[in-house]
Design a protein around this motif. Structure first.
Motif, PDB file in Angstrom:
ATOM      1  N   GLY A   1       5.184  -5.417   5.216  1.00 14.79           N
ATOM      2  CA  GLY A   1       6.181  -4.979   4.256  1.00 14.79           C
ATOM      3  C   GLY A   1       5.876  -4.820   2.904  1.00 14.79           C
ATOM      4  O   GLY A   1       4.847  -5.353   2.623  1.00 14.79           O
TER       5      GLY A   1
ATOM      6  N   GLN B   1       1.582  -9.662  -5.286  1.00 19.56           N
ATOM      7  CA  GLN B   1       1.365 -11.114  -5.051  1.00 19.56           C
ATOM      8  C   GLN B   1       2.362 -11.824  -6.007  1.00 19.56           C
ATOM      9  O   GLN B   1       2.413 -12.992  -6.158  1.00 19.56           O
ATOM     10  CB  GLN B   1      -0.030 -11.778  -5.715  1.00 19.56           C
TER      11      GLN B   1
ATOM     12  N   LEU C   1       2.656   1.877  -3.419  1.00 20.52           N
ATOM     13  CA  LEU C   1       1.619   2.236  -4.115  1.00 20.52           C
ATOM     14  C   LEU C   1       1.372   3.851  -3.990  1.00 20.52           C
ATOM     15  O   LEU C   1       1.160   4.619  -4.867  1.00 20.52           O
ATOM     16  CB  LEU C   1       0.298   1.608  -4.049  1.00 20.52           C
TER      17      LEU C   1
ATOM     18  N   THR D   1      -9.890  -6.231  -7.199  1.00 21.60           N
ATOM     19  CA  THR D   1      -8.424  -6.005  -6.773  1.00 21.60           C
ATOM     20  C   THR D   1      -8.743  -5.668  -5.477  1.00 21.60           C
ATOM     21  O   THR D   1      -9.783  -5.352  -5.055  1.00 21.60           O
ATOM     22  CB  THR D   1      -7.574  -5.248  -7.749  1.00 21.60           C
ATOM     23  N   PHE D   2      -7.387  -5.682  -4.675  1.00 18.74           N
ATOM     24  CA  PHE D   2      -7.391  -5.187  -3.285  1.00 18.74           C
ATOM     25  C   PHE D   2      -7.537  -3.551  -3.319  1.00 18.74           C
ATOM     26  O   PHE D   2      -7.322  -3.106  -4.322  1.00 18.74           O
ATOM     27  CB  PHE D   2      -5.992  -5.452  -2.573  1.00 18.74           C
TER      28      PHE D   2
ATOM     29  N   HIS E   1       3.453  -8.844   3.077  1.00 17.96           N
ATOM     30  CA  HIS E   1       2.480  -8.734   4.215  1.00 17.96           C
ATOM     31  C   HIS E   1       2.282 -10.358   4.386  1.00 17.96           C
ATOM     32  O   HIS E   1       2.868 -11.386   3.824  1.00 17.96           O
ATOM     33  CB  HIS E   1       1.133  -8.517   3.633  1.00 17.96           C
TER      34      HIS E   1
ATOM     35  N   SER F   1       4.540  -6.781  -2.226  1.00 15.39           N
ATOM     36  CA  SER F   1       3.865  -6.953  -0.668  1.00 15.39           C
ATOM     37  C   SER F   1       4.645  -7.933  -0.079  1.00 15.39           C
ATOM     38  O   SER F   1       4.987  -9.098  -0.673  1.00 15.39           O
ATOM     39  CB  SER F   1       2.440  -7.333  -0.502  1.00 15.39           C
TER      40      SER F   1
ATOM     41  N   THR G   1       0.851  -1.237  -0.109  1.00 15.98           N
ATOM     42  CA  THR G   1      -0.068  -0.048   0.086  1.00 15.98           C
ATOM     43  C   THR G   1       0.876   1.328   0.062  1.00 15.98           C
ATOM     44  O   THR G   1       0.640   2.156  -0.669  1.00 15.98           O
ATOM     45  CB  THR G   1      -0.731   0.116   1.059  1.00 15.98           C
TER      46      THR G   1
ATOM     47  N   THR H   1      -5.089  -0.773  -4.515  1.00 19.82           N
ATOM     48  CA  THR H   1      -4.773  -0.527  -5.867  1.00 19.82           C
ATOM     49  C   THR H   1      -5.266   0.650  -6.562  1.00 19.82           C
ATOM     50  O   THR H   1      -4.767   1.732  -7.128  1.00 19.82           O
ATOM     51  CB  THR H   1      -5.200  -1.725  -6.912  1.00 19.82           C
TER      52      THR H   1
END
Ligand SMILES: Cc1ncc(COP(=O)(O)O)c(C=O)c1O
Length: 379
Positions: free
Chosen positions: A190, A157, A61, A82-83, A180, A178, A58, A86
């Motif tokens: 992270g 990912q 981005l 998406t998450f 995470h 990521s 995050t 994004t």
């Protein structure tokens, strides 16, 4: 019967001794020796762009949105499937997310729909490599070049995956990863930003260091450091970097263990796919994936709900994914869909993710058997 969680972060073994080493080094803030080690690893393994660790994907981005010079009213093209980060990272700068549907095979941004979404306000395209499988980067880069758009890869990912032999995250002007705890390589929270367009590299350092030229100061390039631009605190401390450094050293073995699990799932559900009972993930030729995720597409929402319940009653945790952003409360307020989104609307009801973590090997037969049992009982 032990409960099988959806995710369990893998511990390679050296993490805590590296964290202790960070403490012994007496350098706990960011950009110490472990951060440098992680940067070097990423630069070697993720395509050669300049790497900067961040607190999260995050944060990477959000840095990308500042670097891209996004201004209020600018548009960015993103998949709806998406998450939230994004889109949110750009919305924080006042951008309007323009949501595009995904491909029915890879579930990635449908590159054939990008051109129709471009307007005079479009500044960037943000492809997301869903499940660590590469988007159609050749076409995306060609369109972006034609319309002078920035490409910012959401490779949250995608660590260790490639598209036509090149690592994900290395195609766009910028790429975000990521670490995470739900990802393949983890540091709790992270992330990292890859700066592939070298003209953005100097400013990236400044934005990450609260808008100061502190990094240049520590390299002896300026004699004092001061406020030179906008920015924030995007860099993690050394303890996080130390944890990550230990994990990165095992990136190959982690990936191959995950691929082993993924292949076993894939073989186990082949017959059901042939019978038309479900659909397995599709990995296009030219894409080498990192087994970030194993998902199934079931018949409909009702069947998926029943499947998750069946697994839960037998102590296996399975989860669905992404509520589409274009129809989310905030997505509707700040963004818009470009055209219809039939694939997104369909997949969101039918997709279920199965447990996939290193260490699951001993329990995988039970997960598979429990899943197969569901289909047998439904005839
Ligand atoms: C596609 C995508 N983008 C961004 C993120 C955000 O990553 P992080 O939790 O590191 O901020 C995630 C996390 O799941 C993700 O899947």
């Amino acid at each position: 019967m032990i409960c099988i969680p959806f995710n369990r972060p893998y511990v390679v073994g050296k993490e805590l001794s590296y964290v202790a080493q960070a403490q012994a080094n007496g350098h706990l803030a960011g950009d110490g020796p472990f951060t440098r080690q992680c940067h070097l690893w990423l630069e070697r393994h993720a395509g050669g762009g300049k790497a900067l660790l961040t607190h999260s994907c995050t944060a990477a981005l959000e840095m990308a949105a500042i670097l891209a010079g996004i201004e209020p009213g600018d548009e960015i093209i993103v998949p709806s499937y998406t998450f939230v980060s994004t889109a949110n990272a750009f919305v924080l700068r006042g951008a309007v997310p323009v949501f595009v549907d995904i491909r029915a095979d890879s579930l990635n941004l449908d590159e054939r729909l990008i051109e129709a979404a471009v307007t005079p306000r479009t500044r960037a395209v943000v492809p997301v490599h869903y499940a660590g499988v590469g988007c159609e980067m050749d076409t995306i880069l060609e369109i972006a070049q034609r319309f002078s758009l920035l490409v910012i890869e959401d490779a949250a990912q995608g660590i260790m995956s490639t598209y036509r032999g090149r690592p994900l995250g290395s195609f766009g002007h910028l790429g975000a990863f990521s670490f995470h705890e739900t990802k393949n390589i983890v540091s709790g929270e992270g992330g990292a930003l890859l700066i592939n367009d070298r003209t953005l590299a100097a400013r990236a350092e400044i934005i990450r260091e609260k808008g100061t030229n502190r990094s240049q100061f520590f390299r002896g390039q300026v004699d004092k450091y001061t406020w030179v631009d906008v920015g924030s605190s995007f860099l993690p401390g050394e303890m996080v970097a130390a944890y990550l450094a230990a994990q990165l050293e095992h990136a190959d073995t982690i990936t191959s263990s995950r691929l082993g699990l993924w292949d076993r799932y894939h073989a186990a559900f082949e017959a059901l796919e042939k019978e038309g009972r479900l659909r397995r993930p599709i990995v296009a030729e030219g894409c080498k994936h990192n087994a970030h995720m194993y998902y199934l597409l079931l018949a409909d929402l009702q069947e998926r709900t029943a499947f998750i319940e069946h697994m839960r009653e037998r102590e296996v945790q399975c989860v669905f994914h992404y509520v589409p952003l274009h129809s989310s409360p905030h997505g509707r307020r700040v963004g818009r869909a470009s055209g219809a989104t039939p694939v997104t609307d369909d997949v969101t009801d039918r997709l279920v993710r199965l447990p996939l973590w290193v260490g699951l090997e001993a329990h995988l037969d039970r997960v598979i058997e429990t899943a197969l049992q569901f289909f047998r009982t439904r005839g």
